[in-house]
Scaffold this motif. Structure first.
Motif, PDB file in Angstrom:
ATOM      1  N   TRP A 200       0.809  -1.224   0.000  1.00  0.00           N
ATOM      2  CA  TRP A 200       0.000   0.000   0.000  1.00  0.00           C
ATOM      3  C   TRP A 200       0.838   1.267   0.000  1.00  0.00           C
ATOM      4  O   TRP A 200       0.326   2.362  -0.243  1.00  0.00           O
ATOM      5  N   ARG A 202       3.050   1.825  -2.252  1.00  0.00           N
ATOM      6  CA  ARG A 202       3.305   2.130  -3.667  1.00  0.00           C
ATOM      7  C   ARG A 202       2.402   3.243  -4.208  1.00  0.00           C
ATOM      8  O   ARG A 202       2.909   4.245  -4.724  1.00  0.00           O
ATOM      9  N   PRO A 203       1.068   3.128  -4.094  1.00  0.00           N
ATOM     10  CA  PRO A 203       0.254   4.240  -4.621  1.00  0.00           C
ATOM     11  C   PRO A 203       0.532   5.556  -3.903  1.00  0.00           C
ATOM     12  O   PRO A 203       0.470   6.626  -4.514  1.00  0.00           O
ATOM     13  N   TRP A 204       0.858   5.473  -2.625  1.00  0.00           N
ATOM     14  CA  TRP A 204       1.167   6.724  -1.920  1.00  0.00           C
ATOM     15  C   TRP A 204       2.458   7.338  -2.455  1.00  0.00           C
ATOM     16  O   TRP A 204       2.564   8.550  -2.598  1.00  0.00           O
ATOM     17  N   ASP A 206       3.541   7.094  -5.457  1.00  0.00           N
ATOM     18  CA  ASP A 206       3.204   7.721  -6.741  1.00  0.00           C
ATOM     19  C   ASP A 206       2.666   9.139  -6.513  1.00  0.00           C
ATOM     20  O   ASP A 206       3.006  10.078  -7.229  1.00  0.00           O
ATOM     21  N   ARG A 702      -9.754   6.954  -3.655  1.00  0.00           N
ATOM     22  CA  ARG A 702      -8.530   6.352  -4.203  1.00  0.00           C
ATOM     23  C   ARG A 702      -8.349   4.926  -3.702  1.00  0.00           C
ATOM     24  O   ARG A 702      -7.910   4.049  -4.445  1.00  0.00           O
ATOM     25  N   TRP A 703      -8.667   4.675  -2.427  1.00  0.00           N
ATOM     26  CA  TRP A 703      -8.547   3.298  -1.918  1.00  0.00           C
ATOM     27  C   TRP A 703      -9.515   2.386  -2.647  1.00  0.00           C
ATOM     28  O   TRP A 703      -9.206   1.253  -2.975  1.00  0.00           O
ATOM     29  N   GLU A 706      -8.052   1.484  -5.880  1.00  0.00           N
ATOM     30  CA  GLU A 706      -7.005   0.467  -5.779  1.00  0.00           C
ATOM     31  C   GLU A 706      -7.620  -0.932  -5.801  1.00  0.00           C
ATOM     32  O   GLU A 706      -7.039  -1.866  -6.326  1.00  0.00           O
ATOM     33  N   SER A 788      -0.261  -4.243 -11.067  1.00  0.00           N
ATOM     34  CA  SER A 788       0.694  -3.154 -11.256  1.00  0.00           C
ATOM     35  C   SER A 788       2.070  -3.725 -11.598  1.00  0.00           C
ATOM     36  O   SER A 788       2.348  -4.910 -11.382  1.00  0.00           O
ATOM     37  N   THR A 869       1.327  11.564  -9.323  1.00  0.00           N
ATOM     38  CA  THR A 869       0.479  10.711 -10.155  1.00  0.00           C
ATOM     39  C   THR A 869      -0.625  10.114  -9.302  1.00  0.00           C
ATOM     40  O   THR A 869      -0.353   9.424  -8.333  1.00  0.00           O
ATOM     41  N   SER A 871      -3.503   8.268 -10.654  1.00  0.00           N
ATOM     42  CA  SER A 871      -3.772   6.910 -11.108  1.00  0.00           C
ATOM     43  C   SER A 871      -2.926   6.613 -12.330  1.00  0.00           C
ATOM     44  O   SER A 871      -2.791   7.444 -13.220  1.00  0.00           O
ATOM     45  N   ARG A 872      -2.364   5.429 -12.343  1.00  0.00           N
ATOM     46  CA  ARG A 872      -1.570   5.009 -13.486  1.00  0.00           C
ATOM     47  C   ARG A 872      -2.496   4.536 -14.599  1.00  0.00           C
ATOM     48  O   ARG A 872      -3.594   4.049 -14.329  1.00  0.00           O
TER      49      ARG A 872
END
Lengths: 989, 462
Positions: A200, A202-204, A206, A702-703, A706, A788, A869, A871-872
């Motif tokens: 978790w 990783r998205p943070w 970004d 955002r969660w 994910e 991902s 970023t 969202s990828r």
């Protein structure tokens, strides 16, 4: 054209009803009208403002809207043709219907605090709200996913790693009797796993645009991995999200901040930094502050404040002045680049504030050991001096009472080795003049007397006739010489030489280099030019003889040769070498025993006594090792003591300050508490104030994304007036309130979602789903999303058993194709591939260089992390196929997976391979396809075993297989490789 | 082993809708008017060549060489390296090597350092008054190629890819060829920004594998790889029948495409198959890494339908030794560039190919560094954003003409300034795209390559 999902929403709307202002009308106004009739005062036309009720009143009266949007006259029609943004017929119809209904308005939903929906009971609230939304759409909720598939989903979503076959068996068993309990238990254990935070974070990261390099021209590495580790630890510890926020935005401003709170401020030091020549440090700082404002606003508010950098926001109610009021909170940081001092280079140094980290356990122990050793050595040295100095002084006095220590030896011949002249001076030295040779070998012949010779001294002296007074001959600036080798012969016989001693040694060019038999090493004296120097050589034993020959090799080139040389000899004991004039007087005048420190006699003794010299050598090593134990550093925020005045910057330019402003928050949002300090801490507290309508919604959305692949608000990066309306507004509000009211408990919220029936649904799609809701906006089925970049790597390593369990620490460099890192500039780093376990670390620990991120990550849509970023992308390209087929990490993992399936476990290796990756049991037809592949390959390899060896060698990297049957291993490799490349393997189903 | 039937293109378009496959199969947003060019070869000289010594003769500057520069060139100006009021530095045109020749019917002045390009003068349309807002390399490169000086925006190639898609589904729509080291802007110079990331440029490398991970591992035959890919596709197909998701077919499609690329790309990058006279024309040598090879490769790429080919050539940042270095670099690029134009023309490709020769900024008419020791060879030129020269050739370009005039010393603009956004608007226009309508909605805004600026430069259009 309307996107499919939107038409679905419209279709669900009973005909003839008034269009919903927030969901249907405002998006049209925002899209087509706000650019000229919106919040931006400067751009506003005709004084008409359609983003506030008064403006709407104006068009309501007499329906001035319909006549303009339907006008046939190009001068009159709205929007004007030159905007190239005409209304569609459907949009016009919606606007007309709205005006006909009296043009009702409402505040933008995202700027109004969420309210808790009523709850009927029975289902979880999530499920209740999702099912309510499904009513009348023709879609029905799916069944629960098959247990193994569900377990894989939970594992990949919560820890980013597949479950082991044993975990699968346990879960499937438990699920059979009590499904809810089984899901809850596995959820709790995954949320408690240390791998949870690694996944978790990783998205943070970004969002935080965290990288290990500066960005821009040279893109040097910089240390901030402690921040990355802090994020992982904080998420694992389930730090409440409000504290998580405050620590990152303002940890340094908290009273008596902890180490962690200061590390957390690395969040905003992650802004890129340009050290290119010609950068203006203040401009660089301004850009960084803007980056901080924009990132803060995107990450926590879901707002695009950067639109207000140069002019009032076109769509959202934020003025340029308000932008700079936010800017003012961040405008107290120091410059982060400066010109390096003492050089004319115009490239900049990266100097922003760092903080030392405590030493790790290993290093701390090493340092304690070295400190102890240093103390022991210092003590031993002191003892030796105490016991040795007195007898040495006595011996020296005896020796010096007779003849002087050194006798000048006048040469009988001096061969310069070609060219130039020599002149014997009165003091017995020889001056070299004339042409300066590039390099030279001097040969000096001397007649000896009858006393034995124990030492030889060579003096390189200065002289007015030498360039820059010498002692070297080559260059008036650098008057160095390099004595590469000295040979001493007595009666033509080479004599052995003990350790030499020099008055001064150039770093890297010690006197010992002149007697080591190596013509590449030698003794030199930079930067002490213009002074005399001496080198004394002790013969291994005193020798008699009549003819002394000294050969001096000086082959450095560029005339680095001695310009004036004097040779002396002595028959005294070599341990009296250190005695110069000062010491001589002291010794001869000395009566009392020597005691005091810093005594020149003591220093002279230390220079020549073998035991002290040995101790000194070891001391130098220990001190050097201690110096090399430096604490790691990390980038942190620091507030300047004296506040800067913040101005509105005209057109966002740092050289165009306008009116001054004070820190403040936008008027369209909730007011800050009256006691909030006007600094980053006050801002951070304002952001996590429960009255803030945005932050909790933005975060839970955002969660949700994910887990489900897309947020309830699809534009996760924007909650402003141009955002897409939430698919489930009440659910979004419920989740947001649940987050805040649970004390910002991330794990609680994730647990609520993943234990819901909605999340647990089967993800398969049928005709109705394809036709009505291909993007799964209505959640009538479970999520199905490609993994991902990092998870793809981690999954392969975990399934194969290669994954390293090591956590945290400096970034790692696994295999990377050569030539990826070849950026330009000062201090550009190089890639050093790890050949040990480090190459199998999780993706989160792979070094992130902005100019050239790890290529397999880029291929799978990872950003360069030079900007925030949200969202990828999730693309599907042939390059991805190539990366999974041929990236050595994937091949190494496939081989290890095959090896493991053959050696560890009884039973069918194909089934093991399949279950390690896809978790579920294979179908019979699937096993048959895999078996066919294995048999085909095995037959080939049995015929030609050398090809099996070649394949294994080609894919094994540094992995050592245990299976000795190479054909079988190679055949199973193909199976493992296929399984890792299946669509199902790269997808969370 | 049973092979599933190949999917038809139509099936794929159907199943791939919204799944990220679209750019490989056709246009995304399409053209807005009739295009004059269908593809682009963009030659970016990294570091900024001295336009004053290549294309922009200034006799007055040469005359006043060594004199202190006018006060207004220095006072209040930001210069990257120069810290004291510098002297003017003229092109040493007395030396024949550095003299200019008026070429072709157009009479365009081109330095004798570029003898081959001189012969192509009538194919070129010059912009003599390009100007930019940034004078440091990385920000200026980002500005030139993404329309924004910081990171995060899509590159020109990605925008074009977004607008037009590729015409050869077996190859990426946007290919990058780099001679020397990677430029300061890094991956962002060909990145997709907030556009879907499959629109980013794909680097074809000249050392090692031409495309990363293209080659099978040692010990694996082509036939074995085919079996792997087909087994993957069969298992995928069985899964699709069970779970229904069409995106699974798209995955198998990409695997087969990747497998085809394993043959197609080595064939494509194998310059050894070119006849000797073509190699000679470019000065290309198979197996070597050079700008000449990349120019020839660019032709092979556009020939096969690649939409946008971006070349980067490192080594033009001549802060010192500008004349010697310029001569050396000119020698490396002159023949290949002229050859590329000639080769495209004789194959009938130039008509529909836009060739852009550009860089991130120009160089000062003032000298940088001392020549006080008589070491004239050491003197260089600093970064200059006020005016510089680039040229276009090919599809729809007003060949033989030039736009804009600089002042007599080549410092500022006398007539017709062209901003970087204007150049990008013009490039898109030639491709049939209205730069104001090629937008992408992100963060609630319709982003454009040209931000809220840019106007098409009529003088550049045929």
């Amino acid at each position: 054209m309307l996107p499919a999902t939107l038409s679905l929403f419209l279709a669900a709307l009973p005909t003839g009803q008034t269009p919903d202002f927030a969901r249907e009308v405002r998006p049209i106004l925002a899209e087509h009208c706000y650019a000229c009739h919106g919040p931006d005062g400067a751009a506003r036309k005709g004084g008409l403002r359609l983003d506030d009720p008064e403006g709407i009143d104006r068009i309501r009266e007499g329906d001035r809207l319909s006549s303009r949007i339907d006008s046939p006259h190009p001068d009159e029609v709205m929007p004007p043709p030159e905007t190239k943004n005409p209304l569609s017929d459907e949009e016009k119809a919606t606007l007309r219907a709205w005006v006909t209904a009296g043009a009702p308005t409402a505040r933008h939903w995202a700027f109004v605090a969420p309210t808790r929906p009523t709850h009927a009971g029975g289902l979880s609230r999530i499920d209740e709200l999702v099912r309510a939304r499904l009513e009348g759409t023709g879609l029905a909720p799916a069944e629960e996913a098959e247990p193994a598939v569900l377990l894989r989903r939970l594992h990949l979503d919560l820890v980013g790693l597949p479950p082991s076959p044993e975990e699968v068996d346990l879960f499937v068993e438990a699920h059979r009797s009590a499904p809810d309990q089984a899901v809850e238990e596995v959820t709790d254990s995954l949320l408690a796993s240390p791998a949870f935070g690694e996944h978790w974070a990783r998205p943070w990261l970004d969002l935080a645009r965290y990288a290990d390099s500066n960005g821009y021209q040279a893109d040097q590495l910089r240390p901030s991995w402690a921040f990355r580790d802090w994020v992982i630890r904080s998420i694992n510890a389930n730090q409440p999200f409000d504290e998580f926020t405050i620590d990152q935005l303002a940890g340094d401003l908290l009273p008596d901040p902890s180490l962690d709170q200061r590390i957390a401020t690395g969040f905003h030091r992650a802004a890129p930094c340009n050290v290119e020549a010609g950068v203006h440090p203040e401009e660089n700082r301004t850009l960084q502050v803007m980056d901080r404002v924009n990132t803060t606003s995107t990450v926590w508010l879901g707002l695009t404040m950067e639109c207000a950098q140069c002019h009032d926001h076109k769509y959202d109610p934020f003025t340029t002045r308000e932008y700079y009021e936010l800017y003012a909170y961040f405008n107290r940081t120091p410059l982060e680049v400066e010109l390096p001092s003492g050089t004319t280079d115009v490239s900049h140094d990266f100097v922003g504030p760092y903080m030392d980290l405590p030493l790790g356990e290993g290093l701390a122990a090493e340092r304690a050991r070295l400190v102890e050793r240093r103390e022991d050595l210092e003590q031993a040295r002191e003892q030796r001096i105490r016991s040795g100095l007195q007898p040495w002084t006595v011996r020296a006095r005896e020796a010096l009472t007779g003849a002087p220590l050194w006798q000048v030896l006048t040469p009988t011949s001096f061969d310069t080795g070609g060219g130039g002249e020599t002149r014997l001076l009165e003091d017995g030295s020889t001056l070299l003049t004339g042409a300066v040779p590039d390099r030279a070998v001097y040969t000096i012949e001397i007649q000896l007397g009858d006393r034995p010779l124990s030492m030889v001294r060579l003096e390189a002296l200065t002289h007015e006739e030498l360039p820059g007074r010498g002692p070297g001959r080559g260059d008036p600036e650098r008057r160095n010489f390099v004595l590469n080798e000295v040979e001493v012969l007595i009666d033509g016989q080479t004599v052995g030489l003990g350790e030499p001693m020099a008055s001064f040694e150039q770093s890297g060019w010690p006197a010992s280099g002149a007697v080591d038999g190596d013509l590449d090493t030698g003794w030199a004296i930079a930067p002490r030019f213009g002074e005399s120097h001496e080198l004394s050589l002790a013969l291994e034993e005193p020798k008699h003889g009549s003819r002394l020959t000294i050969v001096l090799h000086q082959n450095y080139g560029q005339g680095r040769v001695i310009g004036r040389l004097r040779v002396s000899g002595s028959n005294a004991s070599p341990d009296l070498r250190g005695i110069g004039d000062t010491e001589r007087e002291l010794i001869l005048g000395q009566t009392a025993p020597v005691e005091s420190d810093g005594d020149p006699l003591e220093a002279a003794f230390a220079r020549v006594d073998g035991e002290v010299r040995e101790l000194d050598g070891e001391l130098a090593e220990v001190r050097g090792a201690l110096d090399r134990i430096r604490p790691d550093r990390t980038l942190v925020m620091r507030e300047e003591a004296s506040p800067r005045t913040t101005h509105v910057l005209e057109r966002g330019h740092y050289l165009s300050p306008g009116e001054p402003v004070e820190p403040g928050t936008p008027a369209a949002l909730h007011a800050p508490g009256s006691e909030a300090p006007a600094n980053r801490l006050g801002l951070a507290r304002w952001i996590v104030d429960p009255a803030n309508p945005l932050t909790a919604r933005v975060v839970v959305n955002r969660w949700w994304a994910e887990l489900f692949g897309s947020g309830l608000v699809e534009t996760a990066e924007d909650f402003g007036l141009q955002s897409t309306p939430p698919s489930h507004p009440e659910l979004l509000d419920w989740l947001a309130l649940e987050l805040v009211e649970s004390g910002w408990d991330r794990k609680h919220l994730l647990r609520s979602i993943v234990t819901s029936a909605t999340y647990r649904q089967d993800s398969r799609i049928d005709g109705a789903g394809l036709a009505l809701d291909p993007k799964n906006r209505l959640l009538a089925r479970g999520p199905r999303v490609r993994l991902s970049a990092e998870t793809l790597r981690d999954q392969a390593l975990a399934a194969s058993g290669l994954l390293s369990s090591e956590r945290f620490g400096p970034p790692v460099m696994p295999y990377q194709p050569p030539g990826v890192w070849r950026a330009v500039g000062r201090g550009a780093p190089t890639w050093n591939e790890a050949r040990d376990e480090q190459r199998y670390r999780r993706g989160i620990y792979v070094v992130w260089r902005r100019a050239a991120p790890y290529p397999s990550f880029v291929t799978f849509d990872a950003p360069d992390r030079a900007s925030c970023t949200v969202s990828r992308s999730r693309t599907n390209t042939p390059l991805q196929a190539l990366a999974l087929l041929n990236d050595p990490v994937q091949l190494e993992a496939a081989l290890a997976l095959a090896d493991r399936s053959l050696s560890d476990e009884p039973g069918d290796p194909l089934r093991h391979i399949f279950r390690r990756v896809l978790v579920r049991d294979p179908e019979q037809s699937e096993l048959e396809l895999l078996a066919e592949l294995r048999e085909d390959r095995l037959a080939d390899y049995r015929r030609e075993p050398a090809r099996a060896d070649a394949l294994i060698e080609g894919v094994r990297g540094v992995f050592e297989p245990t299976c000795a049957d190479a054909p079988l291993l190679a055949a199973c490799f193909h199976v493992a490789h296929v399984v890792l490349n299946l669509d199902e393997a790269v997808t969370k189903e | 082993m049973s092979r599933p039937p190949e999917l038809s293109r139509r099936d794929l378009l159907h199943s791939a809708a919204g799944l990220g496959l679209a750019p490989l199969l056709g246009a995304r947003s399409g053209t807005h008017h009739t295009p004059r060019a269908k593809r682009v070869i963009y030659l970016h000289m990294v570091g900024a060549p001295s336009h004053l010594d290549l294309f922009e003769p200034k006799p007055e500057l040469t005359k006043r060489d060594g004199q202190l520069c006018p006060e207004e060139f220095f006072a209040g100006k930001q210069l990257a390296f120069i810290r004291e009021r510098p002297n003017l530095l003229g092109t040493p045109t007395a030396d024949r090597r550095y003299a200019f020749t008026r070429c072709g019917e157009s009479g365009a002045p081109i330095s004798n350092l570029l003898p081959n390009l001189q012969r192509m003068a009538d194919r070129l349309a010059f912009v003599r008054t390009l100007h930019t807002d940034h004078f440091n390399h990385a920000p200026a490169q980002l500005y030139q190629l993404t329309g924004f000086e910081r990171f995060g925006r899509p590159s020109l190639g990605a925008w074009v890819n977004h607008g037009l898609g590729t015409s050869n589904p077996d190859l990426p729509g946007f290919v990058v060829l780099i001679t020397g080291q990677i430029l300061g802007a890094g991956n962002s110079a060909w990145g997709a920004g907030f556009l879907p990331s499959d629109l980013q440029g794909v680097e074809f490398r000249s050392q090692g594998e031409p495309v990363l991970f293209l080659e099978n591992p040692a010990g694996m035959s082509r036939g074995e790889r085919t079996a792997t890919v087909e087994t993957i596709a069969s298992l995928n197909e069985s899964r699709r029948q069970r779970v229904g998701h069409p995106s699974i077919d798209a995955r198998s499609f990409q695997y087969r495409l990747a497998h085809r690329m394993q043959d197609a790309v080595p064939e494509l990058v194998d310059l050894g198959s070119e006849p000797e006279d073509v190699l000679e024309l470019y000065g290309a040598r198979p197996g070597k890494s050079s700008f000449a090879n990349h120019c020839l490769m660019a032709r092979r790429l556009v020939e096969r339908g690649v939409r946008f080919v971006q070349l980067f050539d490192q080594g033009w940042d001549h802060h010192s030794g500008v004349f010697g270095n310029l001569e050396r670099k000119a020698k490396q690029v002159d023949r290949p560039i002229a050859a590329l134009l000639m080769d495209l023309e004789r194959r009938g490709l130039l008509e529909e190919t836009l060739v852009v020769w550009a860089t991130e900024f120009g160089r000062t008419p003032m000298g940088q560094g001392t020549d006080g020791n008589g070491k004239r060879s050491a003197i260089g030129r600093d970064h200059h954003k006020e005016a510089f020269t680039i040229w276009l050739a090919g599809g729809g370009v007003n060949a033989g003409h030039s736009v804009g005039e600089t002042d007599e010393l080549g410092y500022g603009i006398g007539l017709d300034p062209v901003h970087v956004h204007d150049l990008n608007a013009t490039i898109l226009h030639l491709l049939g795209i209205d730069h104001e309508r090629l937008t992408y909605r992100y963060q609630g805004r319709h982003f454009r390559l040209t931000d809220v600026h840019g106007r098409v430069v009529p003088g550049l259009l045929a």
